[in-house]
Structure formats: structure tokens, C-alpha cells
Design a protein around this motif. Structure first.
Motif, PDB file in Angstrom:
ATOM      1  N   TYR A 171       0.835  -1.204   0.000  1.00 23.88           N
ATOM      2  CA  TYR A 171       0.000   0.000   0.000  1.00 23.88           C
ATOM      3  C   TYR A 171       0.873   1.258   0.000  1.00 23.88           C
ATOM      4  O   TYR A 171       0.640   2.195  -0.776  1.00 23.88           O
ATOM      5  CB  TYR A 171      -0.920  -0.010   1.216  1.00 23.88           C
ATOM      6  CG  TYR A 171      -1.918   1.126   1.238  1.00 23.88           C
ATOM      7  CD1 TYR A 171      -3.135   1.025   0.562  1.00 23.88           C
ATOM      8  CD2 TYR A 171      -1.649   2.300   1.932  1.00 23.88           C
ATOM      9  CE1 TYR A 171      -4.051   2.064   0.573  1.00 23.88           C
ATOM     10  CE2 TYR A 171      -2.560   3.352   1.950  1.00 23.88           C
ATOM     11  CZ  TYR A 171      -3.757   3.222   1.263  1.00 23.88           C
ATOM     12  OH  TYR A 171      -4.656   4.262   1.273  1.00 23.88           O
ATOM     13  N   GLN A 184      -6.150   6.570   7.861  1.00 26.41           N
ATOM     14  CA  GLN A 184      -6.301   6.128   6.475  1.00 26.41           C
ATOM     15  C   GLN A 184      -5.728   4.736   6.268  1.00 26.41           C
ATOM     16  O   GLN A 184      -6.323   3.895   5.586  1.00 26.41           O
ATOM     17  CB  GLN A 184      -5.601   7.119   5.544  1.00 26.41           C
ATOM     18  CG  GLN A 184      -5.916   6.904   4.075  1.00 26.41           C
ATOM     19  CD  GLN A 184      -5.343   8.013   3.199  1.00 26.41           C
ATOM     20  OE1 GLN A 184      -4.746   8.966   3.705  1.00 26.41           O
ATOM     21  NE2 GLN A 184      -5.520   7.886   1.902  1.00 26.41           N
ATOM     22  N   LYS A 187      -8.018   2.146   7.851  1.00 25.58           N
ATOM     23  CA  LYS A 187      -9.239   1.955   7.056  1.00 25.58           C
ATOM     24  C   LYS A 187      -8.962   1.195   5.767  1.00 25.58           C
ATOM     25  O   LYS A 187      -9.710   0.278   5.399  1.00 25.58           O
ATOM     26  CB  LYS A 187      -9.855   3.317   6.733  1.00 25.58           C
ATOM     27  CG  LYS A 187     -11.159   3.218   5.948  1.00 25.58           C
ATOM     28  CD  LYS A 187     -11.735   4.595   5.681  1.00 25.58           C
ATOM     29  CE  LYS A 187     -13.011   4.504   4.860  1.00 25.58           C
ATOM     30  NZ  LYS A 187     -13.567   5.828   4.537  1.00 25.58           N
ATOM     31  N   ASP A 188      -7.883   1.542   5.064  1.00 30.99           N
ATOM     32  CA  ASP A 188      -7.632   0.967   3.748  1.00 30.99           C
ATOM     33  C   ASP A 188      -6.918  -0.379   3.789  1.00 30.99           C
ATOM     34  O   ASP A 188      -7.181  -1.253   2.963  1.00 30.99           O
ATOM     35  CB  ASP A 188      -6.814   1.946   2.894  1.00 30.99           C
ATOM     36  CG  ASP A 188      -7.615   3.185   2.520  1.00 30.99           C
ATOM     37  OD1 ASP A 188      -8.846   3.177   2.721  1.00 30.99           O
ATOM     38  OD2 ASP A 188      -7.008   4.166   2.045  1.00 30.99           O
ATOM     39  N   GLN A 191      -9.303  -2.428   6.539  1.00 29.59           N
ATOM     40  CA  GLN A 191     -10.747  -2.248   6.356  1.00 29.59           C
ATOM     41  C   GLN A 191     -11.446  -2.126   7.713  1.00 29.59           C
ATOM     42  O   GLN A 191     -12.467  -2.741   7.988  1.00 29.59           O
ATOM     43  CB  GLN A 191     -11.379  -3.415   5.566  1.00 29.59           C
ATOM     44  CG  GLN A 191     -11.021  -3.427   4.097  1.00 29.59           C
ATOM     45  CD  GLN A 191      -9.678  -4.064   3.832  1.00 29.59           C
ATOM     46  OE1 GLN A 191      -9.416  -5.172   4.292  1.00 29.59           O
ATOM     47  NE2 GLN A 191      -8.812  -3.386   3.104  1.00 29.59           N
ATOM     48  N   GLU A 193     -12.835   0.536  10.727  1.00 28.14           N
ATOM     49  CA  GLU A 193     -13.288   1.912  10.913  1.00 28.14           C
ATOM     50  C   GLU A 193     -13.089   2.444  12.332  1.00 28.14           C
ATOM     51  O   GLU A 193     -13.343   3.590  12.615  1.00 28.14           O
ATOM     52  CB  GLU A 193     -14.787   2.026  10.568  1.00 28.14           C
ATOM     53  CG  GLU A 193     -15.116   1.647   9.133  1.00 28.14           C
ATOM     54  CD  GLU A 193     -14.746   2.728   8.134  1.00 28.14           C
ATOM     55  OE1 GLU A 193     -14.337   3.812   8.573  1.00 28.14           O
ATOM     56  OE2 GLU A 193     -14.872   2.484   6.926  1.00 28.14           O
TER      57      GLU A 193
END
Length: 238
Positions: A171, A184, A187-188, A191, A193
Motif C-alpha cells: 500500500y 487512512q 481503514k484501507d 478495512q 473503521e
């Protein structure tokens, strides 16, 4: 790809182990079981599994402890099974190196799909390689990421990473010199929150740097902390 995959199910509830086994064996997975954390860790350390399904709440040794000990020696992909509302435990699971989690009560079909998805992300050497085709590579000074083989090398030496460490590196490396904040990344890459505890990201970055550093100090320096913001993958112009 999944037909010969070997899965270890570690849970103190026989009903859950039997249910998961039944659904996985329908998909031609090879399934072994352990009824507590101590037995599960013993099997995990002395056998090779493609995925481990690991319950958090168990007698003798809980899933967090099992994963923590396992990560000292192996990068086997781990999916944690957690009860609803165990938010803190899920965060702890990510910190010690869990790659995914499933919340109880769950659909057995969901378990099968999650296992298959994790196997796709951790495809071993050889998947996707076709003679004569250009390999899917990301090449930098000191670090090469081979997507076809799901392999990372630092200055020519292979680096053993867990699935999440690999995903985190990929990433960052896909956007060289771009700074990502912890929210970020959580989350990415995960996944996930829940922003109440961002140590998950810090722990994985630290572990990733240590593994790179064991092979190449220059490679480790490419994972850069931007104080007060987050992290980036820094590429020097040479």
C-alpha cells in the motif's frame, strides 16, 4: 488453488469446530482442530498450515497470546474469531499480527469466503507465473515486490512477512513519497473503521521495519515516520 489448502481451527467449543470443519471440507480443504490455545499453538508451531482460525476467548491460553507467540516464529495467516462487542480484543488481535477477524455469531459460509479471500491475498510462490509473460514487479533501490509470487526481497534476500505486513508495504510502496495518516492506513489496509486505538498501525510498521532491517538496513530506512502525521515509503533519487 484452495483444494489442497490446510486449515487449523482452534476453538474450545466443539460445536463451532465441527460446523466450520463441515463447511470447509465441503470445499475440499484439509482441516485439523485444537480445543484450546496451548494445543493450538503446539500444532501451529510444528506443522505447516495455510490459514489458522483462532478463537479469542479460550481456557489455558487465549487467542491473543497464541498469535503473539506464533508471530515470534511464523507468518502463517490468522483469522481471529471474536464475540460481538469485543472491540478491544479485536484491536489487540490486529496489534499482535492477526490478518482478519470474524465476529460471532457468524455464517459458516462467511468463514469459507474469508478463508478463500485470505488465501488469494497470500498466494504462495508460483501462482500467476506463466512462462513468457512479464512478471508483475514493483522495483525500487533496495526493495523489490513480486506480486505474482507474493514475495518481497531486500537487496536480493527474501523477507518473510505476514499477510498484513505485506499489504501494508504494498500500500505504501504503490504511492512513493505520499504521506498516509494512521486513520487512512487502518481503514484501507485493515478495512477497519474503529479509530480509538491506532497502535495497530504503529506496531505493524515497527515489525515491518525490523524484518527489513534484519536483511537490509537501507531497505528499512525507506519506511519513514512523518512525525505528527503518519508514514510514507521514501524513495531516494539515485
Amino acid at each position: 488453488m484452495n483444494k489442497s489448502a490446510k486449515v487449523l481451527v482452534v476453538d474450545d467449543e466443539e460445536r463451532i469446530r465441527r460446523l466450520i470443519r463441515m463447511y470447509l471440507e465441503r470445499e475440499e480443504f484439509i482441516v485439523e482442530e485444537a480445543e484450546n490455545g496451548v494445543e493450538g499453538l503446539e500444532l501451529a508451531l510444528h506443522n505447516e498450515y495455510d490459514v489458522i482460525l483462532l478463537d479469542i476467548m479460550m481456557p489455558e491460553m487465549d487467542g491473543i497470546e497464541v498469535c503473539q507467540e506464533l508471530r515470534k516464529e511464523k507468518n502463517t495467516p490468522v483469522i481471529m474469531l471474536t464475540a460481538k462487542g469485543e472491540e478491544t480484543n479485536r484491536v489487540q488481535g490486529f496489534e499482535v499480527g492477526t490478518d482478519d477477524y470474524i465476529v460471532k455469531p457468524f455464517s459458516p459460509r462467511e468463514v469459507v469466503l474469508r478463508v478463500k479471500a485470505l488465501l488469494r491475498r497470500t498466494a504462495t510462490k508460483g501462482y500467476g507465473e506463466v512462462n513468457g509473460q512479464t512478471k508483475d514487479l514493483l522495483v525500487f533501490p533496495h526493495i523489490t515486490i513480486d506480486y505474482d509470487a507474493h514475495r518481497v526481497t531486500a537487496d536480493g534476500q527474501e523477507v518473510g512477512l505476514t499477510p498484513k505486513e505485506y499489504e501494508l508495504l504494498c500500500y505504501l510502496a504503490k504511492s512513493p513519497d505520499k504521506v498516509f495518516n494512521r486513520e487512512q492506513l487502518l481503514k484501507d489496509v485493515w478495512q477497519y473503521e474503529f479509530f480509538g486505538d491506532l497502535r495497530t498501525v504503529d506496531t505493524h510498521v515497527k515489525r515491518l521495519r525490523e524484518k527489513l532491517n534484519n536483511v537490509s538496513k537501507e531497505a528499512a530506512k525507506m519506511i519513514v515516520t512523518v512525525w505528527g502525521v503518519g508514514y510514507k515509503f521514501e524513495v531516494d533519487d539515485e
